[in-house]
Enzyme design. Structure first.
Site, PDB file in Angstrom:
ATOM      1  CB  THR A  14      10.715  47.500  44.680  1.00  0.00           C
ATOM      2  OG1 THR A  14      10.930  46.678  43.616  1.00  0.00           O
ATOM      3  CG2 THR A  14      10.211  48.836  44.066  1.00  0.00           C
ATOM      4  CB  VAL A  15       8.626  47.222  49.468  1.00  0.00           C
ATOM      5  CG1 VAL A  15       8.178  47.964  50.663  1.00  0.00           C
ATOM      6  CG2 VAL A  15       7.641  46.851  48.345  1.00  0.00           C
ATOM      7  CE  LYS A 107      -0.020  39.779  49.159  1.00  0.00           C
ATOM      8  NZ  LYS A 107       1.419  40.276  49.046  1.00  0.00           N
ATOM      9  CD  GLU A 192       5.367  37.980  40.748  1.00  0.00           C
ATOM     10  OE1 GLU A 192       6.446  37.589  40.354  1.00  0.00           O
ATOM     11  OE2 GLU A 192       5.033  39.021  41.357  1.00  0.00           O
ATOM     12  CG  ASP A 203      -2.422  39.070  46.314  1.00  0.00           C
ATOM     13  OD1 ASP A 203      -1.576  38.886  47.143  1.00  0.00           O
ATOM     14  OD2 ASP A 203      -3.101  39.967  46.055  1.00  0.00           O
ATOM     15  CE  LYS A 207      -2.859  42.190  48.820  1.00  0.00           C
ATOM     16  NZ  LYS A 207      -2.911  42.436  47.092  1.00  0.00           N
ATOM     17  N   GLY A 304       3.211  48.923  44.688  1.00  0.00           N
ATOM     18  CA  GLY A 304       4.390  50.020  44.186  1.00  0.00           C
ATOM     19  C   GLY A 304       4.985  50.167  45.551  1.00  0.00           C
TER      20      GLY A 304
END
Lengths: 435, 435
Positions: A14-15, A107, A192, A203, A207, A304
């Protein structure tokens, strides 16, 4: 005009596809801004046949991203493979060693190998850029690294995981259970199939590790982060928080304390009037407390394809303009090993929810256990009648909000309360973060 | 390490002194970040004798800032004199022509002469940086110029004047009149003795002019901005807004429309749940709507010595690292002359407050005037009994919220209502801005 800047892109999910689309859509503006044409000349992904809805006919296909990374056909390597080990690591290393600037959204890679990779980038005089790795489309890396260069930072904290914030927001607004909201998030693709990494806080911790290094000039140390997820948060907690003027968010918090740098990820009560409390759904937000700027908050999309691609393209544009920042602001050799402030020394307010056997004097006895340890109570709410949330037979909920105290102290008080036999369930407690 | 970067600082008021203090306090970190020592080697201000609480003994004193600007003793000229004309303009011009990068907080200068100054900077290959000119400590210039380089921006809007936001916040929370809050703001030093520039919206317009250019790649055109101040806002408006789920803010808004770029400064109703509505007191905030990042909001201090100095020092640090962005993102020659979208074509919702003579059928007749022009009403609130706010004899307040309609249409409807003789006072109307 100098020759075109050639991009090698590994990972076309997607990215990756969004990056190709954005570079194409903004081609003219990017050339004007950077004085260079930017073209994707090489790509690599698992499945060459898949239709990604983007035109890749001008780019050379590489089966092996490591071969792409060191190819003479590219100037910048963009790593969107993901994962901290194996091929993502090998390809970024290969690109840096070949003297190519790297852009990554990874990350996990940075939290695990960031210091070493930054060292290679520095040695080779190339960029290692990772705006997309934290808080998606929010330019928080640039803000910490460049925008606040004149500040000494006291605290950085934020909502860094959209999945958790979506679940907590839905629980609160729709009065649903954690399990129901998790299932919904999975159905909508926000979580997920194995959600542990998100809801367990891991996660967010990756970060936070990156933000901490940028904010405090410290070497990344993921071991120093105390991590708790949102699994234990119930609708009863959210409703009690609401009643008391708070909202519950999963925050990553890094703070300079007398004992060192405190790094923690946990469900947190924030005042409903704070900027961070307004952030609902999959949106992310980061607040920085610093000596000169006082308080700065950035709110935007944490994930996104297009939002993440926005950050990646900004990194590419900076490199095209010739900007070479130190990846973590300071030279790697000057990043200090921070003293770790242990959680037991954490100083803050606490929310405590107890399921108390409905006996005369129970609340008073509990309050005594707090008073003995000099814990001041901001409020205590005891309901005679059980709320809508089921309590064990004969028990009623008691909610306490404390003023600032140490984590070790509150834990000791709660142990004493449990030992006294006043409570029917293990106590719930949530740390409070104030502006 | 390269030789020290020598700063010439003109203007030693609150901000100037804070810059000196910050450069001193962060000297070590700045040297690490930029690989250059940064020293103030020349200063200029009106009164050489005044004690500013900072050590300037190492800097050479210049009576004339223009002489400082072109002095061989400095590499960067920092202009903190203020004002669009005379000495501020002359000194920045002199510095640029002498091939020195300039840093300024002077929004009036940029709004008036920004295009020409950017052209000189570009020609000379030096930087013209002005992060501090808009929204104080918020890194909004960097975000628009660099952080969103991959985006096409649809709208940028924000609270850009702390004085106005302070007054509106105080009116709402303390139930005070505009005049009372203005007087208080003046007493606290948040408003000038002549407050016209702030409360009339002109300060916001200067800042909006700069943001518009950066966001849309257009040449600055202050003439294109429709400007209204907050003088006409009453407590009755704020209370009606509150009841209907809105809050009133003075916004600067620039938006891409079918008719061109719309630029406007006026009191605006924003949904209470929006990020921008949470921003109270002297705090500033800017929201950007863009195609890739969707929505990004930055919240922080819009004024104050240290916060403004934070932005100035960040600009200095970028220059020290060798970054040379185009002042307005694109080369000056590529900034286009934007089509001006006239206010009559503005499309949006409106809040209307009428003081209606309490006769049978008045409200229905008014509603008809709206219906005739296809203006749909989201809500209409008529109170039989006059509220706490005095209405003229025999009149009652009627509040209407419209769905999106054109400014020309709503104005025509209100003219008709006035001509019908239904209202005791000139109608109040406030535009609504939605997220």
């Amino acid at each position: 005009m100098p020759s075109a800047l050639r991009i090698g892109l590994a990972g076309l999910g997607t990215v990756g596809a969004a990056v190709v689309r954005l570079l194409d859509r903004q081609a003219e503006a990017l050339t004007s801004r950077t004085a260079r044409e930017i073209v994707v000349t090489g790509v690599s992904a698992r499945d060459p046949a898949r239709d990604r809805g983007v035109d890749l006919s001008a780019a050379k296909w590489f089966d092996d991203p490591v071969v792409l990374a060191r190819s003479g056909d590219i100037d910048i390597f963009v790593e969107l493979i993901g994962g901290a080990e194996s091929v993502a690591l090998a390809s970024v290393e290969a690109a840096l060693f070949a003297g190519k600037s790297c852009v990554t959204a990874n990350k996990a890679l940075l939290a695990t190998h960031g210091m070493r990779l930054a060292g290679i980038a520095e040695e080779k005089g190339v960029a290692l850029s990772f705006e997309a790795s934290v808080a998606g489309g929010i330019p928080i890396i640039k803000t910490l690294r460049e925008g606040l260069a004149g500040n000494s930072i006291e605290r950085v904290y934020g909502i860094l995981n959209g999945t958790c914030n979506y679940i907590l927001s839905r629980m609160e607004t729709e009065k649903l259970s954690f399990a129901e909201c998790l299932e919904e998030a999975q159905r909508l693709g926000y979580a997920e199939a194995d959600p542990t990494f998100d809801i367990g806080g891991f996660d967010t911790a990756h970060k936070l590790a990156i933000l901490t290094s940028l904010a405090f000039g410290t070497a990344i140390n993921t071991q120093a982060i105390a991590v708790e997820g949102i699994q234990s948060i119930t609708l009863a907690d959210l409703e009690a928080a609401d009643e008391l003027g708070y909202r519950v968010k999963l925050l990553g918090v890094a703070r300079r304390t007398e004992d060192g740098i405190e790094q923690r990820v946990h469900p947190t009560m924030v005042p409903k009037t704070s900027s961070i409390a307004q952030v609902m759904g999959v949106t992310n937000a980061v607040t920085i407390d610093a000596d000169a700027v006082h308080e700065l908050t950035l709110v935007g999309p944490g994930a996104g394809g297009e939002a993440t691609a926005s950050a990646i393209v900004a990194d590419i544009a900076d490199i095209a303009r010739g900007v070479r920042s130190k990846p973590f602001g300071l030279p790697v050799g000057e990043l200090v090993k921070a003293e770790i402030a242990p959680m037991q020394l954490h100083l803050g307010g606490y929310y405590v929810r107890l399921s108390v056997f409905d006996r005369p004097g129970a609340a008073a006895a509990i309050a005594t256990r707090f008073a003995e340890r000099d814990i001041s109570l901001e409020s205590i709410v005891q309901r005679r009648r059980p709320g809508v949330h089921a309590e064990p037979q004969g028990a009623v909920p008691v909610i306490l909000i404390t003023y600032a105290t140490h984590e070790a102290t509150i834990r000791a008080a709660l142990e004493a309360v449990v030992a006294d036999g006043f409570v029917a369930l293990a106590p719930q407690f949530i740390r409070i973060e104030r502006e």
